[in-house]
Structures are given as C-alpha cells and as structure tokens.
Design a protein around this motif. Structure first.
Motif, PDB file in Angstrom:
ATOM      1  N   SER A   1     -33.748 -48.224 -10.190  1.00 53.27           N
ATOM      2  CA  SER A   1     -34.115 -49.641 -10.302  1.00 53.27           C
ATOM      3  C   SER A   1     -33.247 -50.398 -11.304  1.00 53.27           C
ATOM      4  CB  SER A   1     -35.587 -49.775 -10.722  1.00 53.27           C
ATOM      5  OG  SER A   1     -35.736 -49.644 -12.132  1.00 53.27           O
TER       6      SER A   1
ATOM      7  N   TRP B   1     -36.292 -55.533  -9.582  1.00 61.74           N
ATOM      8  CA  TRP B   1     -37.519 -54.769  -9.812  1.00 61.74           C
ATOM      9  C   TRP B   1     -37.337 -53.704 -10.898  1.00 61.74           C
ATOM     10  CZ3 TRP B   1     -34.828 -55.238  -5.307  1.00 61.74           C
ATOM     11  CH2 TRP B   1     -34.036 -54.152  -4.931  1.00 61.74           C
TER      12      TRP B   1
ATOM     13  N   SER C   1     -40.203 -51.559 -12.709  1.00 61.41           N
ATOM     14  CA  SER C   1     -41.462 -51.585 -11.960  1.00 61.41           C
ATOM     15  C   SER C   1     -41.966 -50.156 -11.789  1.00 61.41           C
ATOM     16  CB  SER C   1     -41.238 -52.209 -10.584  1.00 61.41           C
ATOM     17  OG  SER C   1     -40.353 -51.389  -9.840  1.00 61.41           O
TER      18      SER C   1
ATOM     19  N   ARG D   1     -41.564 -52.386 -19.986  1.00 62.56           N
ATOM     20  CA  ARG D   1     -41.463 -52.113 -18.541  1.00 62.56           C
ATOM     21  C   ARG D   1     -40.715 -50.802 -18.376  1.00 62.56           C
ATOM     22  NH1 ARG D   1     -39.536 -57.120 -15.193  1.00 62.56           N
ATOM     23  NH2 ARG D   1     -40.310 -55.782 -13.539  1.00 62.56           N
TER      24      ARG D   1
ATOM     25  N   TYR E   1     -46.823 -55.639  -1.258  1.00 62.18           N
ATOM     26  CA  TYR E   1     -46.033 -56.271  -2.314  1.00 62.18           C
ATOM     27  C   TYR E   1     -45.245 -57.454  -1.765  1.00 62.18           C
ATOM     28  CZ  TYR E   1     -46.447 -52.258  -5.503  1.00 62.18           C
ATOM     29  OH  TYR E   1     -46.892 -51.291  -6.346  1.00 62.18           O
TER      30      TYR E   1
ATOM     31  N   THR F   1     -40.824 -62.256 -12.318  1.00 61.30           N
ATOM     32  CA  THR F   1     -40.498 -60.845 -12.148  1.00 61.30           C
ATOM     33  C   THR F   1     -41.377 -59.947 -13.015  1.00 61.30           C
ATOM     34  OG1 THR F   1     -38.786 -61.120 -13.794  1.00 61.30           O
ATOM     35  CG2 THR F   1     -38.089 -61.188 -11.496  1.00 61.30           C
TER      36      THR F   1
ATOM     37  N   PRO G   1     -44.686 -57.950 -14.480  1.00 67.05           N
ATOM     38  CA  PRO G   1     -45.811 -57.316 -13.827  1.00 67.05           C
ATOM     39  C   PRO G   1     -47.026 -58.242 -13.882  1.00 67.05           C
ATOM     40  CG  PRO G   1     -44.855 -55.889 -15.496  1.00 67.05           C
ATOM     41  CD  PRO G   1     -44.260 -57.258 -15.671  1.00 67.05           C
TER      42      PRO G   1
ATOM     43  N   PHE H   1     -48.861 -53.357 -10.783  1.00 66.27           N
ATOM     44  CA  PHE H   1     -47.730 -54.224 -10.596  1.00 66.27           C
ATOM     45  C   PHE H   1     -47.817 -54.835  -9.196  1.00 66.27           C
ATOM     46  CE2 PHE H   1     -43.357 -54.462  -9.036  1.00 66.27           C
ATOM     47  CZ  PHE H   1     -42.765 -55.218 -10.029  1.00 66.27           C
TER      48      PHE H   1
ATOM     49  N   MET I   1     -40.651 -56.156  -4.896  1.00 64.22           N
ATOM     50  CA  MET I   1     -40.203 -54.813  -4.550  1.00 64.22           C
ATOM     51  C   MET I   1     -39.055 -54.919  -3.557  1.00 64.22           C
ATOM     52  SD  MET I   1     -41.497 -51.870  -5.494  1.00 64.22           S
ATOM     53  CE  MET I   1     -42.562 -51.540  -6.876  1.00 64.22           C
TER      54      MET I   1
END
Ligand SMILES: [Zn+2]
Length: 866
Positions: A187, A192, A195, A322, A666, A676, A678, A696, A700
């Motif tokens: 990621s 994301w 996440s 995060r 999502y 962006t 959560p 979250f 995605m």
C-alpha cells in the motif's frame, strides 16, 4: 600446492570459529538484524525478521535468553516463546517452574513450606504482543525492549532479571503479522496507504482472536494457554494493544466496572496498583494523554483466562497511527464520547491531556517501552507480594464463599453426548478437574447414576469452573440514574452449558460420591448399531455430529436421504457405518427395506459470501463448516455479480454484516469526495466507542470496492427465484428486503434505553416439525446480540413461517437484557419462501464464535434446505 592448501584450511576454520564466537558474544542491535530502527516511519517487520532477531538474541546471550518454537500457527508459521532472566535463574528454570506449579495448587502444602517457596520463587511475567495484527507497534517495541534490557546495565534491569522470569510471546498471531506487513508494503505510496487489509488477519477469526480464551478453538490460543499459561501460571500477564487514532494516547488499568465477581479481589487490587504505577512512570517520562479506569471492563473470560488462574491482566491500549504511517491529529478531533473520560479534558483518571499534533509509530513504541519496563519493574520490586497473593488466591479458590455452589454435575443421559464430551474437554483444557462417579449417588436430594461427571468447586481453579458453568447476572449499569445503559466492552454471557446445549446441574450442598479423576480427553460414549442385517439405517439429527457423519458419507457417495421428520436414512452395510457410530457415539437403527419415504440428499453446494469489509462472523462460519466437514466455496463480490449462481450453488450464506457493507462495500479509490482518513463507521452492534481500532471504510483499490452492487443483488434475487436458498445471519437479515422478503424488524430504531441485548443467552421455542427445526428440542438457549426480532405481516403469513420464536415471558437465561417485553412471542428465525427458493433469516447467531453448539443444528438444517 595441495599440501599447502591443506595446511591453510584448519587455520581458516579456527579463524572462522573465533569470528563466530566474537559475533555470538553480543546481542545484535535491532537495526543490525532488521535493517531499520523499531518504530521508523513506514517500516514493519515480517515474522521471519521478528523470530530471526530473537534467535540471534538467544545465540548472542544463551545464558539469559531462550528461544523456543512451541508449535505451528493456523497457517503453519512457527509460534514462538522467548524466555529471559538472569543467568542464575535460567540455569534453574525447571526448578522455578516446579516451584510455581507447587504454589499454584496449595492442597497439601503447609504454611511453612509455602513460606519457603514464596521466599525462594520468582515473579513470572508474561507479555503478549500483536494479538490484533493491525495494532502493529508492540512486536517492534518488544524487540527493542529485549535488546535494552540485556545490554543496558541499570539497577532496574538488574532487579528485573534477578526477580522475574520474563516470558515473551512476540506475537499471538504471526500469520496476521505477515498478512498486515505484506499488505502494508504493497500500500506504500497509494491512496490507501496505511489502511487495514480487506480480509481477516487470521484465517478464521480476525479481530476475535482474543475472544477465544475459554473455548480454545484456535491453534494460537491452544499453544498459548496449553504451553505457556498452564505450564508457568504467570502472576502478571500484560497484553499489548492499540485503539483508535483519536483516543487518549495510552490506557492502562484500573479497569472499568463491572468486575466479574469470580475474579479474586486480591487480583483486582494488584491490577489497580500495577496499572497506576505504569501510568505514573509514563507521566514521569513526560508522556501526555495517559488514561486509567476508562473504556475497558473486567468482565468476560473470553479475554482474560489468567484472571481465573491466579494471575492478573494488564492491558495497554495505545492510540494508533495508520499502521506505520504517521498521522496528524488536531486537539478538537480527540474523542469526547468514550466511556469514563474525555480525551480533551483533564480529570483524575486522565490528568494530562495530549495536545494533538503528529503521532507516529515511534511515539507508540516509546510509550510501550516505558509501559513494559514499568510492568516488569514493579512486579520485580513486589516479587514477594505477588507470590504470596498467588498462593492465597489458590487457597481462596478451595474455600466456600457466599453464593458459591458445591459442584456442577453433567449427567450421562445427554441429547448430544459428543457435545457434552467436548464441553468437559474444554473445561479440562482450562485446568478444571473433572471427576466421574463410579456408583449412583444423591445430590441436593436427587439421584444421579454412575458415570455422572462431577465438577467440584473445591479446586484451585474453581472461579474458572464457576464462571463458565453458571448463569451470568450482568449488573444493570446506566450512564446516569434512569439513563441509557452503560455499554459493556464485549458481551455479557458465557455460560458453556447453555451455549453448547449440555444438561448441567448446579449442586448447592456438599455431596458425597465415589468418583475418580478424569485423566485424559473424553470421547463420546460408544454408539450402537441395532439390527445389523438391514439394508438401511436410521440416524436421528439430534446430535450435531450426525451432520458430520452424514457429510462424510455423502462425500464417499453413500446414499443418504432424509425422511419427513428429519431423520437421516443411510443405505449402507453395517460395516460402513460402524466407524462413524464409534467415533461420534451415534445410534443407528436398522430399517425394514423400503420402510421409509425419504428425500435423497447430495452434498450441499454451499457458497459463503466474503465481503472485503472483513466479517469475523464469516470467518467463524467457515471454521464451523470445516469442523463439521461441510464442503463450501468462498464467493466474492465478482462471483456473485457474475450471476448464474444456481449452476454452482444450492445455498448461499451471508454472515453477520450490515446491509450497507453487503450492498456498497468500500468506496473505490477512484471515487471523489472522500477523506483518505479512516472513518469510524460500521462498528458492530455495541462496538461504537469501544476504543478499538475503528473499522476503515475506504478508499480501497478498485478490486476491493463496491460490494455486491446492483448486479450482485439482482443475481442473488434470481438465485432465490430459481430455487436457491439464501441464509442470512443477524444484521444481514436486513438484506432480506433486497431479496423480496417483506418482514418487519420490531427492534429497528428502538433506543438502547428501551431495548438492549449486547450479547446474551435467551430462551427460544423451536418448531421442531419445520425442516429447519428438525432435531432440536422444543426449547433451546440461543445467542442474541442486538439482532432483529420479527413481525410477520398478515399478508405474508402463507409464505413466511416462524421457525424459532421468543416465549411470552422474559427469555433471559444469562447475561443482560433490557426491554424483554419487546421480544415476547416474536419470531427470531424465519423461513421465507421467495419464488421457488427460500430465504432463511437468523435473528440469533447460531454459530457464535464457534461456541453456540446448542443451535448449530438450526444452521446445519438450513444448509440441507434446498
Ligand atoms: Zn486490540
């Protein structure tokens, strides 16, 4: 040349050996092994790196560090235990373990001998990391802490090494640690980044992996309890967690009320002392935002086994970033609505609010390093107190106390003997002594036959046996007098006999019975085949293992059918069913040829829907299906959207998840207009503000976004119309309307002040003539957790049939229930005919956390109902 070379080789070998010794003589710094500092931005370790570090530490300081692999995880990774103490203690580890075992069971131990053991013994501290894999910091903090403990010679470190045996489980879920590290690395740089992964971070149970500490269903739980807790009886167990981004920076105990009255008050006092000492050390180091006595209660053995086994539970919850990506948080964003405190206010239990700003993984590691050291140091400093109280707690457990029964009995005449055996084995795994009577006896004026199991409450772990076997009376806690209920941290009931449907009797008065201790795992009493010469045999569906046996027969293509009462008719020679009768304790009865009219069965083609918004209930469902040998396949959004489901499935099961998660999933990273960060949306019922890492909601990558969407909903509707069965569990029942089921949930929109059932065992009445109720008793205990209760509209009376209904009196059997009158006579499991198919709505949770064996039959029937 040859000779010269030969002469050089031994010299080189000696040099290499010397070099190896020199390297081994020191513990490497984490950076040397992992290539980065612990808590560095955007750096997570994978499991090979983690165990690699501890193996090198053990090689570098073999006198003080021991690395052991206890077994394999669910997905086959090594499960590790690291043991650390002074060289002197480590040399006599077995001696200290024996001493601890002697103190743990004070029967036959004189005060004098106990005093000697207490003077000599060491305090045992177990620290466990990253049970929740997205709470990433603690494994990294533990690596750095071990390095510092062994390389920095301070008075505190010396005392810790001298007075404690420090057991470290670097991760309670190594599989999840790798899943998260892998996902996170992929990621990096994307929208994301940071996440949580769009799948459970444990093959079956995800975040529920710390709700398994009494049922012991998962490999990791069994390794930890069986090989660490039950071997070492730690005085202190410190479990390291993280909570949401906007909470206080760190929680330490004291816990919130309620405290399970079965937990020895000595442990409560000790945990208060140790927790506040840790908070004070954090304050001393200038760390802000430390809160005690908030959010987390001391109820529910699913989260703390040790509290009933002589040890106390310390929990810290640090605010998250995060994953390893830093976050920026404004003071005004901090939580004001959590139980017991506001993150924006200075109060006695939260004296120094954090002002906001950047928060990164290294901050969490810093807080955790202080907390680990404080926990170990204050335990070391109070070594004798912890040992003395440990001994006293064991003695208290042997004594009667007000309201404590004398024993529990499990009579041999059980409807489902295999499940009764499972329950007794679960108790035995938790170190409960189970005896079996050799002769008939009397208890509280009633007669019991030989073979009855007796669980006396005069045993060292009687608090555990009692809490698992009795009915919970959860206190009626309100936010203010007359106000809404104070939400429990988790659920409110855990009565094993009700969960598992095992007849158990509480005995008030001391009983005399000739009995012997059960010394190995129980198997169900042998089954039987009566009338061996027949061509077919009848098997009643009263035992859950009957379904397992049938699944096995169907897999071998043995003809099995089901008669109009739900009995299985097996057409096979006696020799083919004998092993099943033996293994599961099943009764097969011979039938005259052609004596029954029965519908042939084939292995059900089951599809289990898996949302990319992970559902723990979906994982538990797969686990239960595998345990009972139901074949199934996982269906993702794209599989359902593709349609033509009748070609591959007979039954599609959607576990507990909200309608919105099913339909929308999502948001995609391609969609605009979303932050962006959560978003704390879609908590489970009762989970709001629990302080857990919020779920979250996106964005995605495209492939994980969008849920079923219109195409998926249409495909499922078509599947049902053409004869398929859809089974919806708990919150997923709300999705029934999309499939054409018009039914009202009478609890929808009702305030918690009016109705509240945050995980309780309730009485239901079952229509045993309905194919979904076959094999059940007319009454059963069912797990209910803020589920729906139905009103069938008069216009739908012909197509929607109640299968299970609440009685017309208060259905509460164990736990907490407000507003029971709203449930009276309400259907809670219904069968709705739609087109040529069915939609089955379960308002209860029939396979709750692989615990509610007493209602498995309802679910299993639904998988053969097509
Ligand atoms: Zn956690």
């Amino acid at each position: 040349m040859r000779q010269k070379a030969a002469a050089i080789v031994p010299v080189l070998a000696v040099l290499a050996l010397l070099a190896a010794v020199a390297v081994q003589a020191a513990i490497p710094a984490p950076r040397q092994v992992l290539g980065f500092e612990m808590g560095e931005d955007r750096k997570l370790a994978d499991w090979n790196q983690v165990i690699g570090y501890f193996q090198k530490a053990a090689a570098g300081d073999p006198e003080r560090v021991k690395y052991a692999e206890l077994g394999k995880t669910t997905d086959g990774r090594p499960f590790a235990l690291v043991t650390i103490s002074s060289a002197g203690n480590m040399a006599r580890l077995e001696h200290y373990r024996g001493l601890q075992a002697r103190l743990a069971d004070p029967r036959g131990l004189s005060e004098e001998e106990a005093n000697r053991l207490i003077r000599e013994g060491k305090a045992v501290v177990l620290i466990t990391c990253t049970v929740h894999s997205t709470e990433v910091a603690s494994t990294l903090a533990a690596i750095e802490y071990v390095y510092r403990l062994l390389t920095e010679d301070t008075p505190r470190h010396r005392l810790i090494l001298e007075n404690t045996i420090f057991l470290l489980v670097p991760s309670l879920n190594p599989d999840g640690l790798d899943m998260v590290a892998d996902w996170y690395r992929k990621s990096l740089g994307a929208r994301w980044e940071g996440s949580p992964p769009p799948f459970l971070y444990h093959r079956y149970v995800g975040h529920d992996d710390n709700r398994d500490w009494y049922m012991f269903t998962q490999a990791e739980t069994r390794l930890t309890v069986g090989q660490v807790h039950n071997v070492w009886h730690p005085h202190v167990v410190y479990d390291m967690h993280q909570m949401g981004l906007y909470a206080a920076r760190m929680f330490t105990p004291p816990w919130l009320d309620p405290v399970d009255p079965n937990i020895d008050p000595l442990l409560v006092s000790e945990v208060n002392m140790l927790g506040t000492a840790m908070a004070a050390d954090l304050a001393t180091a200038g760390k802000k935002g430390v809160v005690v006595n908030a959010m987390y209660d001391y109820w529910g053995p699913a989260r703390h086994y040790q509290s009933y086994h002589g040890g106390l539970r310390i929990l810290t919850e640090a605010a998250s970033a995060r994953l390893a990506t830093p976050v920026d948080i404004r003071f005004e964003q901090l939580d004001t609505g959590a139980l017991g405190y506001s993150a924006q206010q200075a109060t006695w239990n939260h004296p120094d609010p954090w002002p906001g700003g950047a928060w990164r993984l290294r901050d969490i590691v810093d807080y955790e390093l202080i907390a680990m050291e404080a926990c170990l140091f204050y335990t070391a400093q109070n070594r004798e107190m912890f040992l003395r109280n440990f001994y006293r707690i064991g003695k208290n457990a042997l004594e009667p106390w007000p309201g404590k029964p004398a024993a529990f009995l499990v009579p041999p005449d059980q409807k489902d003997p295999a499940t009764a055996a499972k329950m007794l084995n679960v108790l035995r795994f938790g170190m409960v002594e189970v005896q079996q009577s050799k002769k008939p006896f009397t208890a509280d004026g009633a007669e019991y036959p030989a073979g009855t199991y007796i669980i006396s409450l005069e045993q060292p772990y009687s608090p555990w046996a009692k809490t698992m076997l009795e009915r919970q009376k959860y206190p009626d806690l309100r936010q203010y007098p007359g106000g809404p209920p104070k939400r429990p941290y988790d659920v409110t009931a855990h009565t094993l006999p009700l969960l598992m449907g095992v007849k158990t009797v509480e005995v008030r008065n001391k009983l005399e019975a000739e009995a012997e201790l059960v010394r190995s795992d129980l198997v169900p009493p042998p089954g039987a085949i009566t009338g061996a010469s027949a061509a077919a045999f009848l098997l009643q569906p009263t035992s859950t293992s009957a379904f397992q046996a049938v699944n096995r027969l169907l897999k071998k293509q043995v003809p099995v059918s089901r008669d109009s009462r739900g009995n299985f008719v097996v057409r096979a020679p006696a020799a083919a069913i004998k092993p099943l009768a033996d293994e599961f304790g099943l009764q097969f009865r011979a039938l005259e040829r052609g004596a029954r009219r029965a519908r042939p069965l084939r292995p059900p083609r089951i599809g289990v829907y898996q949302s990319y918004v992970p559902s723990m209930d979906e994982g538990w469902t797969r686990f239960v299906l595998e345990q009972f040998e139901f074949p199934y396949r996982t269906l993702y959004d794209k599989d359902i959207r593709a349609g033509k489901l009748n070609e591959s499935c007979d039954v599609i099961l959607i576990a507990d998840m909200s309608r919105r998660v099913i339909v929308e999933g999502y948001p995609s990273a391609g969609q605009r207009g979303r932050d962006t960060g959560p978003l704390p949306a879609e908590p489970r019922p009762g989970e709001r503000e629990r302080g857990e890492l919020p779920f979250f909601t996106g964005p995605m990558p495209e492939e994980y976004a969008g849920g079923l969407g219109e195409a998926g909903v249409r495909a499922l509707h078509e599947f049902v119309q053409q004869g398929g069965a859809v089974v919806l569990l708990n919150r997923a029942c709300a999705f029934g309307s999309e499939l054409g089921v018009s039914i009202k949930n009478v609890l929808s929109g009702v305030a918690t002040r009016e109705f509240y059932a945050p995980g309780s065992l309730l009485r239901i009445q079952v229509d045993t003539r309905h194919p979904l109720g076959w094999g059940m008793d007319a009454e059963a205990a069912a797990w209910f957790e803020q589920g729906p209760a139905f009103e069938i509209p008069a216009s739908a009376a012909d197509t929607i049939k109640p299968v299970a209904t609440f009685p017309e009196t208060n259905p509460l059997l164990s736990g907490w229930l407000l507003g029971d009158n709203l449930l009276h006579k309400r259907p809670v499991v219904v069968d709705a005919q739609v087109g040529r198919g069915h939609v089955v709505l379960f308002g209860i949770r029939p396979q709750y956390r692989a615990q509610s064996h007493g209602t498995y039959t309802l679910l299993f029937n639904s998988l053969f109902y097509f």
